[in-house]
Design a protein around this motif. Structure first.
Motif, mmCIF file in Angstrom:
data_model
loop_
_atom_site.group_PDB
_atom_site.id
_atom_site.type_symbol
_atom_site.label_atom_id
_atom_site.label_comp_id
_atom_site.label_asym_id
_atom_site.label_seq_id
_atom_site.Cartn_x
_atom_site.Cartn_y
_atom_site.Cartn_z
ATOM 1 N N GLY A 84 0.810 -1.213 0.000
ATOM 2 C CA GLY A 84 0.000 0.000 0.000
ATOM 3 C C GLY A 84 0.842 1.261 0.000
ATOM 4 O O GLY A 84 0.509 2.248 -0.656
ATOM 5 N N GLY A 85 1.953 1.235 0.746
ATOM 6 C CA GLY A 85 2.846 2.392 0.765
ATOM 7 C C GLY A 85 3.437 2.677 -0.601
ATOM 8 O O GLY A 85 3.553 3.833 -1.019
ATOM 9 N N PHE A 86 3.807 1.611 -1.309
ATOM 10 C CA PHE A 86 4.321 1.779 -2.667
ATOM 11 C C PHE A 86 3.248 2.362 -3.584
ATOM 12 O O PHE A 86 3.506 3.298 -4.355
ATOM 13 N N ALA A 87 2.028 1.828 -3.485
ATOM 14 C CA ALA A 87 0.930 2.337 -4.314
ATOM 15 C C ALA A 87 0.646 3.802 -3.999
ATOM 16 O O ALA A 87 0.409 4.616 -4.909
ATOM 17 N N GLY A 88 0.667 4.150 -2.699
ATOM 18 C CA GLY A 88 0.447 5.538 -2.322
ATOM 19 C C GLY A 88 1.520 6.463 -2.869
ATOM 20 O O GLY A 88 1.225 7.582 -3.308
ATOM 21 N N GLY A 89 2.768 5.998 -2.850
ATOM 22 C CA GLY A 89 3.847 6.798 -3.418
ATOM 23 C C GLY A 89 3.677 7.021 -4.905
ATOM 24 O O GLY A 89 3.927 8.122 -5.424
ATOM 25 N N MET A 90 3.234 5.993 -5.629
ATOM 26 C CA MET A 90 2.998 6.143 -7.057
ATOM 27 C C MET A 90 1.855 7.136 -7.328
ATOM 28 O O MET A 90 1.891 7.895 -8.291
ATOM 29 N N GLY A 91 0.853 7.130 -6.431
ATOM 30 C CA GLY A 91 -0.198 8.124 -6.544
ATOM 31 C C GLY A 91 0.350 9.529 -6.366
ATOM 32 O O GLY A 91 -0.065 10.477 -7.051
ATOM 33 N N GLY A 92 1.311 9.673 -5.448
ATOM 34 C CA GLY A 92 1.954 10.964 -5.249
ATOM 35 C C GLY A 92 2.746 11.409 -6.466
ATOM 36 O O GLY A 92 2.725 12.588 -6.840
ATOM 37 N N VAL A 93 3.453 10.481 -7.098
ATOM 38 C CA VAL A 93 4.186 10.796 -8.329
ATOM 39 C C VAL A 93 3.222 11.316 -9.393
ATOM 40 O O VAL A 93 3.473 12.340 -10.050
ATOM 41 N N LEU A 94 2.114 10.608 -9.572
ATOM 42 C CA LEU A 94 1.149 10.974 -10.606
ATOM 43 C C LEU A 94 0.565 12.362 -10.366
ATOM 44 O O LEU A 94 0.493 13.194 -11.281
ATOM 45 N N LEU A 95 0.153 12.653 -9.124
ATOM 46 C CA LEU A 95 -0.463 13.944 -8.846
ATOM 47 C C LEU A 95 0.525 15.095 -8.980
ATOM 48 O O LEU A 95 0.171 16.185 -9.448
ATOM 49 N N ASN A 96 1.777 14.885 -8.568
ATOM 50 C CA ASN A 96 2.772 15.940 -8.706
ATOM 51 C C ASN A 96 3.085 16.232 -10.171
ATOM 52 O O ASN A 96 3.213 17.397 -10.568
ATOM 53 N N LYS A 97 3.210 15.179 -10.978
ATOM 54 C CA LYS A 97 3.451 15.378 -12.408
ATOM 55 C C LYS A 97 2.253 16.027 -13.077
ATOM 56 O O LYS A 97 2.395 16.938 -13.903
ATOM 57 N N LEU A 98 1.063 15.559 -12.743
ATOM 58 C CA LEU A 98 -0.153 16.119 -13.327
ATOM 59 C C LEU A 98 -0.308 17.586 -12.955
ATOM 60 O O LEU A 98 -0.629 18.414 -13.811
#
Length: 472
Positions: free
Chosen positions: A409-423
């Motif tokens: 879950g922590g990995f998935a949450g981090g990937m969500g953070g990557v996506l939102l920052n790039k977006l």
């Protein structure tokens, strides 16, 4: 009888709470370090001519490295031990924090190396690197290097702190001790806007990075002196050591169980429910953490020390969300619900609160304090949500699998953070070129506001009823 019990508790000793205090301080520094860049970002964007996408790339790299590192951080701490593993982690992230001050020089050296091996084209005459202005290219590369080092080290904080808590506290006190040291995250988020802009104004932005890095290195001295395994800790009384180990047999039995592989865990819907919930919502917290100072600058012209009070207010209110959110399911349990359904009902109610963020832009023309308060409600709801979503793992999985599922879950949450920052970076640049900066923030706030409801409904779809895993 009550007097005897009280006397017995007093005779146990309290050294374990000294260790808890050290964990609290480390977690405070952890959040201080990661927030310095966002608080100085308006000044740095102007100084180095970054656009929003440049800044988005820098913050996205932090969340990406942090997410990857979280997968291995627990095993790293287990290998090197709590004392040495924590020292290594905080040393790395403190150095990572301090070297932000020399980011431009690091970036220049990095591109010089790339040019030597033919991977970069540096035009000294025009001052460009691969067609990009050197001042921008060097600074972005340097800050990305520094953020990667910072993220790599910071990923060790929570695994080390949780392991230290397990070593120094019996089971009945661990949740309370964890709550105390975890509150350091909120304290760090509050202290950062009250101190970093002031340091930047008085001594320059470089010193803000250096000072917080030095604070972390100073912590190492206290940890080295005051921490040892309970079995080797001379400051513990025999009665406190016995109290700490009162349930050690049960703990060792749990730890000796064979850990379950990721591939096995990914075959369960319950794993995907937790991972999707983290993916959808963790990025919201990262977005607020990294972009709020820029938002206040772009939309309301607030600069440097002017942003201190609004940011501090937001994270002060999140402390109430964290505490209240953790206690909220108890209301439904008293109404007769079982723990799982009480938690899920509480999460649905919590998921409604971020919707107020949809009003941040439409009502922002009235006063800057309206979006600040609305965002504070959304950020507080995130903390309340987080307090519950982690517990859903222990509701559904046996103890031996909890750590691995949380890692997924922590990995998935981090990937969500990557996506939102790039977006966010891409959207803000796009709409600024169109002369409509506010639209970019309206879209991002809409995503942040609705993410929790989407997460809740998908989690409900994946796990429609309470079904604990019993075959691992």
């Amino acid at each position: 009888m009550n007097q005897q019990t009280a006397l017995g508790q007093q005779s146990v000793g309290n050294y374990r709470w000294t260790i808890c205090g050290l964990l609290f301080f480390a977690t405070t520094v952890n959040y201080l370090d990661r927030q310095v860049l966002s608080l100085l970002s308006p000044e740095l964007m102007q100084l180095y001519h970054w656009n929003n996408n440049d800044y988005g790339n820098i913050t996205a790299l932090f969340t990406f490295v942090y997410a990857i590192s979280m997968i291995f951080a627990g095993r790293f701490i287990d290998k090197f031990g709590t004392k040495n593993g924590y020292i290594i982690a905080i040393a790395i992230w403190s150095v990572g924090a301090a070297i932000h001050a020399f980011a431009y020089e690091m970036g220049a050296g990095f591109y010089t190396f790339l040019s030597w091996i033919g991977l970069a084209d540096i035009d000294q005459a025009s001052g460009t690197v691969n067609g990009v202005a050197a001042i921008t290219a060097y600074s972005v590369a340097g800050f990305m290097i520094a953020r990667a080092v910072l993220a790599f080290g910071e990923a060790g904080n929570f695994p080390a702190a949780i392991k230290a808590t397990a070593e120094y506290f019996p089971k009945k006190e661990r949740s309370f001790a964890t709550g105390i040291f975890n509150s350091g995250a909120n304290v760090g988020a509050i202290l950062a806007p009250l101190t970093v802009p002031v340091i930047g104004v008085m001594w320059g932005w470089q010193w803000a990075f250096i000072i917080v890095g030095v604070i972390g290195l100073a912590w190492i001295v206290f940890w080295w002196v005051w921490y040892d395994k309970p079995s080797e800790q001379k400051r513990l009384t025999d009665s406190e050591r016995a109290y700490i180990n009162s349930d050690v047999a049960e703990s060792e039995a749990v730890e000796e169980q064979v850990k379950t592989s990721w591939f096995t865990l990914l075959s369960y819907r319950q794993t995907w429910a937790f991972a999707f919930g983290k993916f959808m919502t963790d990025g919201v917290w990262w977005f607020f953490l990294f972009w709020l100072p820029i938002y206040l600058g772009k939309q309301y012209g607030m600069q440097k020390t002017e942003i201190a009070l609004p940011i501090a207010l937001i994270y002060t209110l999140t402390m109430f969300g964290s505490i209240g959110g953790g206690a909220f399911p108890g209301y439904f349990i008293k109404k007769g619900m079982d723990a799982f359904n009480a938690r899920r009902t509480a999460m649905l109610v919590i998921a409604l609160f971020p919707l107020v963020v949809l009003l941040a832009q439409p009502l922002g023309h009235i006063s800057v304090w309206i979006p600040i308060l609305l965002i504070a409600v959304g950020a507080s709801a995130h903390q309340a949500w987080s307090a519950n979503i982690f517990t859903t793992v222990s509701d559904m999985f046996p103890k031996k699998a909890v750590g691995s599922v949380v890692g997924i879950g922590g990995f998935a949450g981090g990937m969500g953070g990557v996506l939102l920052n790039k977006l966010g970076g891409g959207l803000f640049d796009h709409f600024e070129k169109m002369g409509n900066t506010a639209m970019g923030y309206s879209i991002m706030f809409a995503i942040c506001a609705t993410a929790y409801l989407i997460a809740w409904f998908v989690m409900r779809l994946l796990v429609p009823k309470y079904k604990p895993i019993t075959d691992l």
